[in-house]
Design a protein around this motif. Structure first.
Motif, PDB file in Angstrom:
ATOM      1  N   HIS A 230      63.357  -2.325  80.303  1.00  0.00           N
ATOM      2  CA  HIS A 230      62.370  -2.761  81.301  1.00  0.00           C
ATOM      3  C   HIS A 230      60.980  -2.448  80.747  1.00  0.00           C
ATOM      4  O   HIS A 230      60.721  -1.327  80.318  1.00  0.00           O
TER       5      HIS A 230
ATOM      6  N   LEU B 145      57.474   3.692  80.796  1.00  0.00           N
ATOM      7  CA  LEU B 145      58.197   3.506  82.051  1.00  0.00           C
ATOM      8  C   LEU B 145      59.600   4.118  82.037  1.00  0.00           C
ATOM      9  O   LEU B 145      60.184   4.324  83.086  1.00  0.00           O
ATOM     10  N   ASN B 146      60.152   4.340  80.858  1.00  0.00           N
ATOM     11  CA  ASN B 146      61.567   4.723  80.794  1.00  0.00           C
ATOM     12  C   ASN B 146      61.854   6.065  80.149  1.00  0.00           C
ATOM     13  O   ASN B 146      62.951   6.597  80.346  1.00  0.00           O
TER      14      ASN B 146
ATOM     15  N   TYR C 196      63.174   9.816  89.625  1.00  0.00           N
ATOM     16  CA  TYR C 196      62.143   9.803  88.578  1.00  0.00           C
ATOM     17  C   TYR C 196      61.085  10.876  88.839  1.00  0.00           C
ATOM     18  O   TYR C 196      60.259  11.140  87.984  1.00  0.00           O
TER      19      TYR C 196
ATOM     20  N   SER D  90      68.009   4.750  80.716  1.00  0.00           N
ATOM     21  CA  SER D  90      66.842   3.941  81.090  1.00  0.00           C
ATOM     22  C   SER D  90      67.235   2.760  81.986  1.00  0.00           C
ATOM     23  O   SER D  90      66.370   2.053  82.482  1.00  0.00           O
ATOM     24  N   CYS D  91      68.535   2.530  82.174  1.00  0.00           N
ATOM     25  CA  CYS D  91      68.958   1.465  83.105  1.00  0.00           C
ATOM     26  C   CYS D  91      69.158   2.018  84.510  1.00  0.00           C
ATOM     27  O   CYS D  91      69.526   1.272  85.432  1.00  0.00           O
ATOM     28  N   MET D  92      69.010   3.327  84.676  1.00  0.00           N
ATOM     29  CA  MET D  92      69.309   3.910  85.992  1.00  0.00           C
ATOM     30  C   MET D  92      68.120   3.780  86.930  1.00  0.00           C
ATOM     31  O   MET D  92      66.997   4.150  86.575  1.00  0.00           O
ATOM     32  N   ASN D  93      68.381   3.265  88.105  1.00  0.00           N
ATOM     33  CA  ASN D  93      67.316   3.109  89.095  1.00  0.00           C
ATOM     34  C   ASN D  93      67.084   4.420  89.833  1.00  0.00           C
ATOM     35  O   ASN D  93      67.881   5.352  89.754  1.00  0.00           O
ATOM     36  N   HIS D  94      65.958   4.418  90.549  1.00  0.00           N
ATOM     37  CA  HIS D  94      65.523   5.641  91.231  1.00  0.00           C
ATOM     38  C   HIS D  94      65.998   5.704  92.681  1.00  0.00           C
ATOM     39  O   HIS D  94      66.061   4.688  93.376  1.00  0.00           O
TER      40      HIS D  94
ATOM     41  N   PHE E  50      66.987  -4.332  92.059  1.00  0.00           N
ATOM     42  CA  PHE E  50      65.893  -3.879  91.190  1.00  0.00           C
ATOM     43  C   PHE E  50      66.190  -4.140  89.721  1.00  0.00           C
ATOM     44  O   PHE E  50      65.982  -3.293  88.866  1.00  0.00           O
ATOM     45  N   GLY E  51      66.695  -5.304  89.402  1.00  0.00           N
ATOM     46  CA  GLY E  51      67.034  -5.608  88.008  1.00  0.00           C
ATOM     47  C   GLY E  51      68.335  -4.937  87.637  1.00  0.00           C
ATOM     48  O   GLY E  51      69.270  -4.896  88.439  1.00  0.00           O
ATOM     49  N   LYS E  52      68.376  -4.395  86.408  1.00  0.00           N
ATOM     50  CA  LYS E  52      69.618  -3.752  85.974  1.00  0.00           C
ATOM     51  C   LYS E  52      69.848  -2.443  86.728  1.00  0.00           C
ATOM     52  O   LYS E  52      68.888  -1.813  87.196  1.00  0.00           O
TER      53      LYS E  52
ATOM     54  N   TYR F  70      55.332   3.734  88.507  1.00  0.00           N
ATOM     55  CA  TYR F  70      56.444   2.933  87.970  1.00  0.00           C
ATOM     56  C   TYR F  70      56.424   1.512  88.533  1.00  0.00           C
ATOM     57  O   TYR F  70      57.301   0.710  88.264  1.00  0.00           O
TER      58      TYR F  70
ATOM     59  N   PHE G  52      56.625   0.545  91.860  1.00  0.00           N
ATOM     60  CA  PHE G  52      57.372   0.190  93.072  1.00  0.00           C
ATOM     61  C   PHE G  52      57.164   1.231  94.171  1.00  0.00           C
ATOM     62  O   PHE G  52      56.685   2.333  93.925  1.00  0.00           O
TER      63      PHE G  52
HETATM   64  C1  LIG Z   1      63.899   2.956  84.204  1.00  0.00           C
HETATM   65  S1  LIG Z   1      63.838   1.311  84.770  1.00  0.00           S
HETATM   66  C2  LIG Z   1      65.359   1.188  85.594  1.00  0.00           C
HETATM   67  C3  LIG Z   1      66.136  -0.016  85.164  1.00  0.00           C
HETATM   68  C4  LIG Z   1      65.541  -1.311  85.636  1.00  0.00           C
HETATM   69  N1  LIG Z   1      66.020  -1.655  86.967  1.00  0.00           N
HETATM   70  C5  LIG Z   1      65.824  -2.428  84.650  1.00  0.00           C
HETATM   71  O1  LIG Z   1      66.068  -3.554  85.089  1.00  0.00           O
HETATM   72  O2  LIG Z   1      65.736  -2.189  83.440  1.00  0.00           O
HETATM   73  C6  LIG Z   1      62.639   1.536  86.027  1.00  0.00           C
HETATM   74  C7  LIG Z   1      62.231   0.285  86.776  1.00  0.00           C
HETATM   75  O3  LIG Z   1      63.272  -0.185  87.637  1.00  0.00           O
HETATM   76  C8  LIG Z   1      62.748  -0.590  88.910  1.00  0.00           C
HETATM   77  N2  LIG Z   1      63.247   0.351  89.937  1.00  0.00           N
HETATM   78  C9  LIG Z   1      63.962   1.467  89.721  1.00  0.00           C
HETATM   79  N3  LIG Z   1      64.280   2.082  90.868  1.00  0.00           N
HETATM   80  C10 LIG Z   1      63.732   1.349  91.850  1.00  0.00           C
HETATM   81  C11 LIG Z   1      63.703   1.469  93.294  1.00  0.00           C
HETATM   82  N4  LIG Z   1      64.295   2.476  93.919  1.00  0.00           N
HETATM   83  N5  LIG Z   1      63.032   0.526  93.987  1.00  0.00           N
HETATM   84  C12 LIG Z   1      62.426  -0.520  93.361  1.00  0.00           C
HETATM   85  N6  LIG Z   1      62.429  -0.688  92.014  1.00  0.00           N
HETATM   86  C13 LIG Z   1      63.069   0.224  91.263  1.00  0.00           C
HETATM   87  C14 LIG Z   1      61.238  -0.488  88.770  1.00  0.00           C
HETATM   88  O4  LIG Z   1      60.769  -1.728  88.331  1.00  0.00           O
HETATM   89  C15 LIG Z   1      61.057   0.558  87.689  1.00  0.00           C
HETATM   90  O5  LIG Z   1      59.819   0.466  87.023  1.00  0.00           O
END
Ligand SMILES: C[S@@+](CC[C@H](N)C(=O)[O-])C[C@H]1O[C@@H](n2cnc3c(N)ncnc32)[C@H](O)[C@@H]1O
Length: 484
Positions: free
Chosen positions: A290, A354-355, A453, A412-416, A51-53, A470, A472
């Protein structure tokens, strides 16, 4: 009608350079530097997940252990909350004294009740602009009764004596706050807990956003219009103005440093190409977040029917354009022109949407009254002769937290995950605006650190509906197990 932004057309290539996602290497380097500049070990940010960072543990964390204290990149106190709490505009610590906090609040409430006859002008469009329920309750109270019937006003002069520090409350010396330092630009709008916070805020953004007498009158008038519009619609515009100002100021610093070097070595002037590279460098902290356009990612409010979604999103876009025009009139800088395009403004606000985390700082006024309540006989009765009339005047909501919204670069880099291993929240002892991340269970070295989140105790469908905002659908172990 769709707003047309001429800067968007004129600066299309620079805008696309600003919005192109950073490479994994740039991400790794940026966060490595950020973490080392903060002396923060134990975690790292990587881009190798799905999911990115994401944020990863570089060591084991025990349940309840502090994973991270994350100072904000930008934050803002909600405009209505400014009436209730006087806090440092940079670190959001309560300042002044217990007496000043109480006296100022009673004074402002009285003033507002007299001015508005109980009706706040912000109500009309605020519902979709991040105002939380406590603000709404406060508003309702103001609208229906001006000052709540349960509140018993203090005798004339007492409020003034509290504000001027002429009336000292019993035991308040146990709750000393840092003295309020006024803005060096003389705007009288913001205060700080120290000169170092005042200077840091000035250098970071307030230099461009100060409405003090020393600023150019036309710019000042334009700024006041921008701030009024933000206060009446959405505080998030103030946050966006801070983000743009800080980028402009970083750009100017980078360019000045380079010019100085060139003068020393007697080489030619800085070219346009170099200017774009400075802008990209100055924009780096925002480039890492993000983001999507605000009008595309804002959640549809409950009271807007899905058949009206397109017109709601257009309204939001128009509102952003209106705000951007006011900001442009106040702080436009030709060299940083792409920052004043609707595309960039929309993405900055979308990034906050979003963050952002709620900014909450516990009030020392609450601690103070709890302390008085815990005194033993006869000290308690003696103290209450003075504090009880003050509590009666403040009413049930005698103590209010500092509330706002802020963007935290690491949180804000932490995923859910709906079964997260960490929690991002404010603890009672948190006296400033940093985000606190605590291990919710044992976290093994190498594991991704996740937060929720949404309220993870909600039923499956409700969680997924909230997470849809968000962008996803959650596929965490809990969701896979609960999926019908
Ligand atoms: C607060 S940012 C988290 C950091 C993000 N991954 C980044 O690259 O900057 C929130 C975004 O991350 C992705 N994300 C976070 N948790 C996720 C999950 N459990 N499944 C899919 N996408 C997720 C979604 O695109 C979401 O809108």
């Amino acid at each position: 009608m769709e707003p047309v932004c001429p800067i968007g057309l004129a600066c299309a290539s620079e805008i696309s350079a600003l919005l192109s996602p950073p490479s994994p290497l740039q991400v790794q380097e940026y966060y490595h530097n950020l973490l080392s500049s903060r002396g923060c070990s134990g975690i790292s940010v990587k881009q190798d997940g799905n999911f990115g960072k994401g944020v990863y543990a570089d060591m084991d964390f025990k349940e309840g252990e502090l994973v991270l204290k994350d100072p904000m990149f930008v934050g803002v106190q909600h405009s209505l909350n400014k009436i209730d709490c006087l806090v440092c505009s940079f670190c959001f610590r309560f300042i002044g004294s217990i007496e000043l906090q109480i006296g100022r609040r009673l004074y402002m409430k009285q003033l507002r009740a007299n001015e508005s006859h109980g009706c706040d002008v912000r109500n009309s469009s605020q519902h979709f602009h991040g105002m939380d329920s406590s603000d709404e309750e406060e508003n309702t109270q103001q609208c229906t009764s001006g000052i709540s019937k349960t509140k018993i006003p203090l005798p004339e002069g007492v409020v003034e004596s509290l504000m001027k520090g002429q009336l000292m409350l019993p035991c308040s010396e146990k709750f000393t706050l840092l003295p309020a330092v006024p803005c060096p630009g003389g705007c009288g709008e913001v205060y700080y807990c120290s000169m170092s916070c005042a200077e840091a805020d000035w250098e970071s953004s307030h230099l461009l956003l100060c409405t003090g007498e020393s600023s150019d009158p036309a710019r000042r008038e334009a700024l006041l219009k921008f701030i009024k519009h933000a206060n009446e619609t959405n505080d998030i515009f103030i946050l966006a103005a801070k983000a743009i100002s800080s980028t402009i100021l970083r750009y100017r610093k980078l360019k000045a440093a380079s010019l100085e070097k060139q003068v020393k070595h007697d080489t030619s002037c800085v070219s346009n190409h170099r200017s774009l590279s400075f802008l990209l460098e100055a924009w780096r902290p925002i480039s890492m977040g993000h983001k999507r356009r605000w009008w595309d990612c804002i959640a549809l409010p409950d009271d807007v029917d899905s058949s009206d979604e397109a017109s709601f999103r257009l309204q939001i876009k128009e509102l952003a354009f209106e705000s951007l025009q006011l900001l442009k009139a106040a702080i436009f800088d030709k060299e940083c022109e792409p920052l004043f395009s609707l595309e960039i403004y929309g993405h900055i606000i979308g990034m906050f949407e979003l963050n952002n985390l709620d900014l909450v700082v516990a009030s020392p006024v609450e601690d103070y009254f709890l302390y008085i309540d815990d005194l033993t006989h006869p000290n308690k009765e003696e103290a209450e002769k003075i504090t009880q009339p003050i509590l009666d005047a403040l009413g049930e909501d005698y103590s209010i937290c500092c509330e706002g919204t802020a963007f935290f670069p690491l949180q804000s880099c932490m995923n859910h995950s709906c079964c997260p291993n960490a929690k991002a929240f404010k603890r009672d002892e948190d006296k400033d605006g940093q985000a606190t991340i605590i291990a919710h269970r044992f976290i093994r070295k190498g594991e991704e650190i996740t937060i929720s989140y949404v309220d993870e105790d909600l039923p499956f469908e409700e969680r997924q509906a909230s997470l849809a905002d968000y962008g996803f659908r959650c596929r965490c172990p809990k969701c896979i197990e609960e999926e019908p």
